[in-house]
Design a protein around this motif. Structure first.
Motif, PDB file in Angstrom:
ATOM      1  N   ALA A 141       0.761  -1.159   0.064  1.00  0.00           N
ATOM      2  CA  ALA A 141       0.082   0.169   0.063  1.00  0.00           C
ATOM      3  C   ALA A 141       0.899   1.221  -0.012  1.00  0.00           C
ATOM      4  O   ALA A 141       0.072   2.293  -0.136  1.00  0.00           O
ATOM      5  N   ALA A 144       1.163   3.753  -3.316  1.00  0.00           N
ATOM      6  CA  ALA A 144       0.334   4.538  -4.221  1.00  0.00           C
ATOM      7  C   ALA A 144      -0.777   5.080  -3.028  1.00  0.00           C
ATOM      8  O   ALA A 144      -0.882   4.570  -1.967  1.00  0.00           O
ATOM      9  N   GLY A 146      -3.977   5.545  -0.767  1.00  0.00           N
ATOM     10  CA  GLY A 146      -5.019   4.423  -0.520  1.00  0.00           C
ATOM     11  C   GLY A 146      -6.356   4.765   0.037  1.00  0.00           C
ATOM     12  O   GLY A 146      -6.457   4.727   1.121  1.00  0.00           O
ATOM     13  N   ALA A 153      -2.372   3.530   4.613  1.00  0.00           N
ATOM     14  CA  ALA A 153      -1.239   3.783   3.427  1.00  0.00           C
ATOM     15  C   ALA A 153      -0.447   4.825   3.546  1.00  0.00           C
ATOM     16  O   ALA A 153       0.725   4.934   3.077  1.00  0.00           O
ATOM     17  N   ARG A 244      -4.714   6.383  -8.093  1.00  0.00           N
ATOM     18  CA  ARG A 244      -5.709   6.652  -6.726  1.00  0.00           C
ATOM     19  C   ARG A 244      -7.216   6.054  -6.820  1.00  0.00           C
ATOM     20  O   ARG A 244      -7.767   5.372  -6.030  1.00  0.00           O
ATOM     21  N   ALA A 247      -6.825   2.403  -6.672  1.00  0.00           N
ATOM     22  CA  ALA A 247      -6.643   2.018  -5.336  1.00  0.00           C
ATOM     23  C   ALA A 247      -7.776   2.067  -4.619  1.00  0.00           C
ATOM     24  O   ALA A 247      -8.127   1.274  -3.864  1.00  0.00           O
ATOM     25  N   ASN A 251      -9.676  -0.883  -2.733  1.00  0.00           N
ATOM     26  CA  ASN A 251      -9.600  -0.863  -0.979  1.00  0.00           C
ATOM     27  C   ASN A 251     -11.051  -0.835  -0.754  1.00  0.00           C
ATOM     28  O   ASN A 251     -11.466  -1.447   0.201  1.00  0.00           O
TER      29      ASN A 251
END
Length: 257
Positions: A141, A144, A146, A153, A244, A247, A251
């Motif tokens: 993580a 990038a 998170g 992150a 983003r 990610a 997530n």
């Protein structure tokens, strides 16, 4: 003088697996975690199985006063620590504004402040001793932004960049610094069913074995698993906004429901 490897977060998961992997190689250990009862049983088992000396210290690294007391004990003691493994870490999932502030503060206290204080205190001791080794545990993580685990992150991005900078600074002191960035790791305490299918997760034992071998080679950046190494590199090929977005989508899918 007897030398020790000190491991934080050693009562379960990856920290426990690293403790076992090091004990298997004959390393004497100092295990640090919050749960004394778990540490006592782990210390007894490792001593019996591998014939190494295993000491323990129950300490909540998220409490600055307790951490200060622990560091004072280490400074006044006569045990030489030549390997520090900063494995203790805290994670939350979900919308940042929906989290309890205390939980977010704990992430910062443990993942950033405690790790940095331990590196500073034991790094100075290692410099006096003429060398040593530090392993800081970050995460995939770290590469990038998170969304939906934003603080976690960001804390791991700090660990990654801090460790790489520290490696360059401490070369002349004989201290080797490495950073471990594992992908999702199977753990009975932090089970995420949507990640546990197939080969998406490595076991703590697999990650620990790979890590110990990489430490012996003094690798700067340790990323177990070919797929994880590809994922770590992928943000370089993407624009920031796309990285983003992707990610965040990943997530959010893993958030508890």
């Amino acid at each position: 003088m007897t030398r020790y490897a000190m491991i934080t977060g050693a009562s379960s998961g990856l920290g426990l697996a690293l403790a076992e992997a090091l004990a298997r190689r004959g390393r004497n250990l100092i295990l640090v975690a919050r749960q004394r009862d778990l540490l006592e049983s782990i210390a007894l088992e490792l001593t019996q199985r591998f014939g190494v000396e295993v000491l323990l210290r129950a300490c909540d690294l998220g409490e600055p006063l307790r951490l200060s007391g622990f560091l004072l004990e280490l400074e006044e003691g006569d045990r030489q620590i030549d390997l520090l493994v900063n494995c203790a870490g805290i994670r939350t999932y979900g919308h940042f504004l929906a989290q309890e502030w205390g939980d977010e503060q704990d992430i910062i206290e443990v993942n950033i402040l405690a790790l940095t204080r331990l590196c500073h205190a034991l790094g100075n001791a290692m410099a006096v001793q003429g060398g040593g080794q530090i392993l800081n545990v970050a995460s995939l993580a770290a590469f990038a932004p998170g969304p939906w685990m934003t603080t976690y992150a960001a804390s791991k991005a700090y660990v990654l960049h801090f460790s790489e900078g520290l490696r360059e600074e401490l070369k002349q002191t004989g201290i080797k610094v490495s950073v471990l960035c594992p992908g999702p790791v199977r753990s009975p305490l932090r089970r995420i069913p949507r990640l546990d299918n197939g080969n998406r997760c490595m076991s703590p034992e697999e990650v620990a074995l790979y890590t110990v071998r990489a430490l012996e080679k003094n690798r700067a950046l340790i990323i177990p698993g070919r797929r994880n190494r590809w994922l770590a590199a992928s943000p370089r090929w993407l624009s920031r906004w796309l990285a983003r977005k992707l990610a965040g989508a990943i997530n959010r899918a893993y958030c508890p429901r």
